[in-house]
Design a protein around this motif. Structure first.
Motif, short mmCIF file in Angstrom:
data_model
loop_
_atom_site.label_atom_id
_atom_site.label_comp_id
_atom_site.label_asym_id
_atom_site.label_seq_id
_atom_site.Cartn_x
_atom_site.Cartn_y
_atom_site.Cartn_z
N MET A 1 50.15 37.11 59.90
CA MET A 1 48.81 36.73 59.70
C MET A 1 47.61 37.36 59.38
O MET A 1 46.88 37.17 58.54
N MET A 2 47.48 38.65 60.17
CA MET A 2 46.41 39.36 60.02
C MET A 2 46.71 40.11 58.77
O MET A 2 45.60 40.46 58.08
N LYS A 3 47.93 40.32 58.34
CA LYS A 3 48.09 41.07 57.12
C LYS A 3 47.42 40.25 55.84
O LYS A 3 46.97 40.67 55.06
N ILE A 4 47.94 38.94 55.98
CA ILE A 4 47.51 37.83 54.98
C ILE A 4 45.76 37.79 54.92
O ILE A 4 45.11 38.03 53.96
N PHE A 5 45.13 37.59 55.98
CA PHE A 5 43.86 37.76 56.42
C PHE A 5 43.26 38.96 55.64
O PHE A 5 42.30 38.85 54.64
N ASN A 6 43.77 40.13 56.00
CA ASN A 6 43.12 41.38 55.19
C ASN A 6 43.37 41.80 53.85
O ASN A 6 42.54 42.32 53.36
N VAL A 7 44.51 41.22 53.46
CA VAL A 7 44.79 41.44 51.97
C VAL A 7 43.96 40.50 51.36
O VAL A 7 43.08 40.92 50.35
N PHE A 8 43.59 39.30 51.68
CA PHE A 8 42.63 38.49 51.17
C PHE A 8 41.29 39.04 51.17
O PHE A 8 40.65 38.98 49.98
N PHE A 9 40.58 39.45 52.09
CA PHE A 9 39.44 39.72 52.27
C PHE A 9 39.28 41.20 51.32
O PHE A 9 38.10 41.54 50.84
N CYS A 10 40.29 42.04 51.48
CA CYS A 10 40.28 43.26 50.81
C CYS A 10 40.12 42.94 49.27
O CYS A 10 39.42 43.58 48.87
N VAL A 11 40.87 42.14 48.80
CA VAL A 11 40.77 41.69 47.35
C VAL A 11 39.49 41.01 47.16
O VAL A 11 38.69 41.09 45.89
N MET A 12 38.96 40.14 47.99
CA MET A 12 37.79 39.45 47.77
C MET A 12 36.41 40.63 47.91
O MET A 12 35.64 40.23 46.98
N PHE A 13 36.48 41.38 48.55
CA PHE A 13 35.35 42.46 48.72
C PHE A 13 35.32 43.30 47.43
O PHE A 13 34.29 43.80 47.12
N VAL A 14 36.53 43.47 47.01
CA VAL A 14 36.78 44.23 45.62
C VAL A 14 36.07 43.83 44.54
O VAL A 14 35.32 44.10 43.75
N LEU A 15 36.57 42.38 44.45
CA LEU A 15 35.81 41.37 43.43
C LEU A 15 34.32 41.18 43.73
O LEU A 15 33.52 41.33 42.85
N PHE A 16 33.93 41.20 44.78
CA PHE A 16 32.24 41.09 45.20
C PHE A 16 31.74 42.35 44.95
O PHE A 16 30.63 42.35 44.11
N ALA A 17 32.39 43.46 45.16
CA ALA A 17 31.77 44.81 44.58
C ALA A 17 31.60 44.81 43.22
O ALA A 17 30.62 45.22 42.57
N ALA A 18 32.70 44.43 42.31
CA ALA A 18 32.86 44.51 40.81
C ALA A 18 31.58 43.48 40.40
O ALA A 18 30.91 43.81 39.39
N LEU A 19 31.36 42.35 40.94
CA LEU A 19 30.47 41.53 40.65
C LEU A 19 28.72 41.96 40.70
O LEU A 19 28.05 41.56 40.28
N GLN A 20 28.62 43.17 41.43
CA GLN A 20 27.36 43.60 41.72
C GLN A 20 26.90 44.63 40.55
O GLN A 20 25.75 44.85 40.66
N TRP A 21 27.50 45.04 39.62
CA TRP A 21 27.21 45.70 38.49
C TRP A 21 25.77 45.19 37.95
O TRP A 21 25.27 46.00 37.46
N ASN A 22 25.70 43.68 37.65
CA ASN A 22 24.37 43.34 37.33
C ASN A 22 23.19 42.97 37.97
O ASN A 22 22.57 42.22 37.88
N ASP A 23 23.70 43.42 39.36
CA ASP A 23 22.63 43.02 40.43
C ASP A 23 21.47 43.89 40.25
O ASP A 23 21.87 45.25 39.85
N PRO A 24 20.35 43.64 40.81
CA PRO A 24 19.16 44.62 40.54
C PRO A 24 19.49 45.79 41.55
O PRO A 24 18.78 46.98 41.18
N ASP A 25 20.05 45.60 42.70
CA ASP A 25 20.30 46.81 43.41
C ASP A 25 21.89 47.27 43.81
O ASP A 25 22.47 47.06 44.79
N PRO A 26 22.83 47.39 42.67
CA PRO A 26 24.17 47.85 42.75
C PRO A 26 24.59 48.99 43.62
O PRO A 26 25.49 49.08 44.28
N TYR A 27 23.57 49.73 43.84
CA TYR A 27 23.81 51.00 44.54
C TYR A 27 23.94 51.09 45.86
O TYR A 27 24.31 51.47 46.83
N ILE A 28 23.33 49.50 46.49
CA ILE A 28 23.40 49.46 47.74
C ILE A 28 24.72 48.35 48.09
O ILE A 28 25.38 48.91 49.03
N TRP A 29 24.94 47.39 47.28
CA TRP A 29 25.87 46.41 47.44
C TRP A 29 27.51 46.74 47.21
O TRP A 29 28.12 46.39 47.65
#
Length: 136
Positions: free
Chosen positions: A1-29
């Motif tokens: 269960m924890m493995k699925i939880f962490n794989v899901f959030f690992c992928v989500m956080f990588v996607l969230f980071a990728a979406l920050q390129w057009n953010d006003p402050d990508p160097y923070i996010w």
């Protein structure tokens, strides 16, 4: 269960980071989201770092508190702008929408770090009980 939880959030956080390129402050996010991705990825492989989870929780909680009370922050979004839709468009046209989205991003990170912190604490306590049983 924890493995699925962490794989899901690992992928989500990588996607969230990728979406920050057009953010006003990508160097923070980008680093903030990659921090979450790295430690969820490590937890998915059963490597837990309680101290780093705690550091992340405290840092993200501090920043979230700032965003909550900031002039155009979450409190302003709720009280002065009637909790205007923050998902209507990808572009944050007002500061309170940007700050509110950032607040909720930090909230998600805090939850993921907190779940891993608690889980790793329980694992450590279980390991200690086993050692004590061998000794006693």
């Amino acid at each position: 269960m924890m493995k699925i939880f962490n794989v899901f959030f690992c992928v989500m956080f990588v996607l969230f980071a990728a979406l920050q390129w057009n953010d006003p402050d990508p160097y923070i996010w980008i680093p903030i989201y990659l921090y979450g991705a790295v430690f969820c990825g490590l937890a998915a492989t059963r490597r837990y770092y309680r101290g780093w989870y705690l550091f992340g929780i405290l840092a993200f909680l501090s920043y979230a508190t700032f965003l909550f009370f900031e002039k155009d922050g979450v409190l302003s979004w709720v009280t002065e702008h009637q909790a205007q839709n923050i998902a209507g468009s990808m572009k944050a046209s007002t500061p309170w929408i940007e700050d509110t989205r950032e607040f909720f991003g930090l909230f998600i990170l805090i939850i993921a770090m907190l779940v891993n912190f608690v889980h790793s604490s329980q694992k450590k306590a279980k390991k200690m009980r086993k050692r004590m049983m061998k000794i006693g």
